[in-house]
Motif scaffolding. Structure first.
Motif, mmCIF file in Angstrom:
data_model
loop_
_atom_site.group_PDB
_atom_site.id
_atom_site.type_symbol
_atom_site.label_atom_id
_atom_site.label_comp_id
_atom_site.label_asym_id
_atom_site.label_seq_id
_atom_site.Cartn_x
_atom_site.Cartn_y
_atom_site.Cartn_z
ATOM 1 N N GLY A 1 37.417 38.992 42.352
ATOM 2 C CA GLY A 1 38.027 38.546 41.102
ATOM 3 C C GLY A 1 37.565 39.326 39.889
ATOM 4 O O GLY A 1 37.566 38.813 38.762
ATOM 5 N N LEU A 2 37.175 40.587 40.092
ATOM 6 C CA LEU A 2 36.604 41.379 39.005
ATOM 7 C C LEU A 2 37.533 42.460 38.477
ATOM 8 O O LEU A 2 37.104 43.317 37.697
ATOM 9 C CB LEU A 2 35.291 42.031 39.479
ATOM 10 C CG LEU A 2 34.174 41.054 39.847
ATOM 11 C CD1 LEU A 2 32.973 41.806 40.411
ATOM 12 C CD2 LEU A 2 33.766 40.237 38.624
ATOM 13 N N LEU A 3 38.797 42.447 38.878
ATOM 14 C CA LEU A 3 39.753 43.427 38.375
ATOM 15 C C LEU A 3 40.612 42.823 37.271
ATOM 16 O O LEU A 3 41.133 41.719 37.419
ATOM 17 C CB LEU A 3 40.670 43.921 39.496
ATOM 18 C CG LEU A 3 40.128 44.983 40.449
ATOM 19 C CD1 LEU A 3 41.234 45.426 41.410
ATOM 20 C CD2 LEU A 3 39.571 46.180 39.697
ATOM 21 N N GLY A 4 40.758 43.567 36.191
ATOM 22 C CA GLY A 4 41.609 43.110 35.106
ATOM 23 C C GLY A 4 42.980 43.733 35.136
ATOM 24 O O GLY A 4 43.803 43.482 34.248
ATOM 25 N N VAL A 5 43.253 44.574 36.124
ATOM 26 C CA VAL A 5 44.558 45.215 36.280
ATOM 27 C C VAL A 5 44.952 45.119 37.746
ATOM 28 O O VAL A 5 44.151 44.733 38.596
ATOM 29 C CB VAL A 5 44.522 46.697 35.840
ATOM 30 C CG1 VAL A 5 44.163 46.823 34.363
ATOM 31 C CG2 VAL A 5 43.546 47.498 36.703
ATOM 32 N N ALA B 1 44.196 50.153 39.198
ATOM 33 C CA ALA B 1 42.746 50.357 39.270
ATOM 34 C C ALA B 1 42.424 51.591 40.095
ATOM 35 O O ALA B 1 41.537 52.379 39.746
ATOM 36 C CB ALA B 1 42.074 49.127 39.875
ATOM 37 N N LEU B 2 43.147 51.790 41.185
ATOM 38 C CA LEU B 2 42.929 52.958 42.028
ATOM 39 C C LEU B 2 43.224 54.244 41.265
ATOM 40 O O LEU B 2 42.472 55.225 41.354
ATOM 41 C CB LEU B 2 43.807 52.869 43.275
ATOM 42 C CG LEU B 2 43.575 53.931 44.345
ATOM 43 C CD1 LEU B 2 42.159 53.826 44.915
ATOM 44 C CD2 LEU B 2 44.606 53.785 45.463
ATOM 45 N N ASP B 3 44.301 54.244 40.483
ATOM 46 C CA ASP B 3 44.637 55.431 39.694
ATOM 47 C C ASP B 3 43.548 55.743 38.663
ATOM 48 O O ASP B 3 43.175 56.904 38.461
ATOM 49 C CB ASP B 3 45.979 55.231 38.981
ATOM 50 C CG ASP B 3 47.159 55.288 39.934
ATOM 51 O OD1 ASP B 3 47.005 55.825 41.052
ATOM 52 O OD2 ASP B 3 48.246 54.792 39.557
ATOM 53 N N VAL B 4 43.056 54.696 38.011
ATOM 54 C CA VAL B 4 42.008 54.892 37.006
ATOM 55 C C VAL B 4 40.747 55.453 37.653
ATOM 56 O O VAL B 4 40.135 56.403 37.147
ATOM 57 C CB VAL B 4 41.705 53.558 36.279
ATOM 58 C CG1 VAL B 4 40.454 53.700 35.399
ATOM 59 C CG2 VAL B 4 42.903 53.127 35.438
ATOM 60 N N LEU B 5 40.356 54.890 38.782
ATOM 61 C CA LEU B 5 39.163 55.368 39.463
ATOM 62 C C LEU B 5 39.351 56.773 40.012
ATOM 63 O O LEU B 5 38.417 57.582 40.018
ATOM 64 C CB LEU B 5 38.765 54.401 40.580
ATOM 65 C CG LEU B 5 38.151 53.092 40.117
ATOM 66 C CD1 LEU B 5 37.806 52.220 41.303
ATOM 67 C CD2 LEU B 5 36.909 53.342 39.274
ATOM 68 N N ARG C 1 38.650 49.459 30.906
ATOM 69 C CA ARG C 1 40.024 49.383 31.403
ATOM 70 C C ARG C 1 40.195 48.362 32.523
ATOM 71 O O ARG C 1 41.224 47.677 32.616
ATOM 72 C CB ARG C 1 40.456 50.770 31.908
ATOM 73 C CG ARG C 1 41.876 50.831 32.450
ATOM 74 C CD ARG C 1 42.877 50.430 31.379
ATOM 75 N NE ARG C 1 44.228 50.427 31.898
ATOM 76 C CZ ARG C 1 45.249 49.829 31.290
ATOM 77 N NH1 ARG C 1 45.055 49.200 30.137
ATOM 78 N NH2 ARG C 1 46.452 49.870 31.813
ATOM 79 N N LEU C 2 39.187 48.248 33.370
ATOM 80 C CA LEU C 2 39.354 47.451 34.591
ATOM 81 C C LEU C 2 38.611 46.125 34.589
ATOM 82 O O LEU C 2 38.890 45.277 35.441
ATOM 83 C CB LEU C 2 38.860 48.248 35.822
ATOM 84 C CG LEU C 2 39.419 49.649 36.025
ATOM 85 C CD1 LEU C 2 38.857 50.243 37.296
ATOM 86 C CD2 LEU C 2 40.934 49.627 36.073
#
Length: 204
Positions: free
Chosen positions: A150-154, A159-163, A197-198
């Motif tokens: 439950g720690l993703l804000g997107v 999230a994968l793209d950002v990382l 961001r995340l």
């Protein structure tokens, strides 16, 4: 006691030494840049016959693959994998990015040269793409663990793209040498960007 096991042990050591010299020579020639280097150049630098290079690595691309594998070993890919799979979710995002920067800091000149090869050599580009698939799989693990906690804000794919962007060599390299930041400082900055961001859980 038969001397055969001893002789076999000596041979294994000699083979390992030869392979080490060949990989080191290929790495050094790649990092020196300049004109395109041949297998003959590698053999000369390693002080072995050209046939010996082909015996161990079959082709010039095989040499590049061996150099990449050696980089992964020196950069301790096994440790980074452990960080990604074992770090508690609360600290996972930051640990992944900080340790990823330390990974790239192992040999940035070599990483730069290998990425440069991909622009002109489709086979080298395909080789690097296969290694990128491994990085993508690790990042999917990170995203999956963060999402489950439950720690993703997107959304996970975002999230994968950002990382993917923030853990790539280009992100590290752009901030390290040109901006004069230490590896740890680059890691902290990129981790802060990822957190921003995340890190805010979505409202359901």
């Amino acid at each position: 006691m038969s001397p055969r096991p001893y002789r076999l042990g000596e041979r294994a050591v000699a083979v390992a030494d030869t392979r080490r010299r060949i990989v080191d020579a290929a790495r050094d020639l790649l990092c020196e840049g300049g004109r395109q280097r041949s297998v003959e150049d590698v053999a000369r630098r390693a002080d072995v016959a050209r046939a010996t290079v082909y015996q161990h690595y079959r082709s010039k691309l095989g040499l590049v693959e061996a150099v990449l594998a050696d980089l992964e070993e020196r950069a301790d890919l096994a440790r980074l994998t452990w960080v990604i799979t074992e770090t508690p979710p609360a600290g996972l995002l930051r640990a992944t990015i900080v340790d990823g920067c330390r990974y790239w800091a192992t040999d940035p000149v070599l990483a730069r040269r290998i990425l440069g090869l991909t622009a002109a050599d489709p086979d080298a580009a395909a080789l690097v793409a296969r290694h990128d698939e491994g990085r993508l799989a690790l990042l999917r693990t990170v995203v999956g663990r963060l999402d489950a906690a439950g720690l993703l804000g997107v959304a996970p794919e975002e999230a994968l793209d950002v990382l993917w962007l923030l853990t790539g060599f280009d992100a590290y390299d752009t901030l390290a040498l040109p901006r004069g930041r230490t590896t740890d400082a680059v890691g902290v900055l990129l981790a802060d960007l990822a957190d921003a961001r995340l890190g805010t859980p979505r409202h359901h």
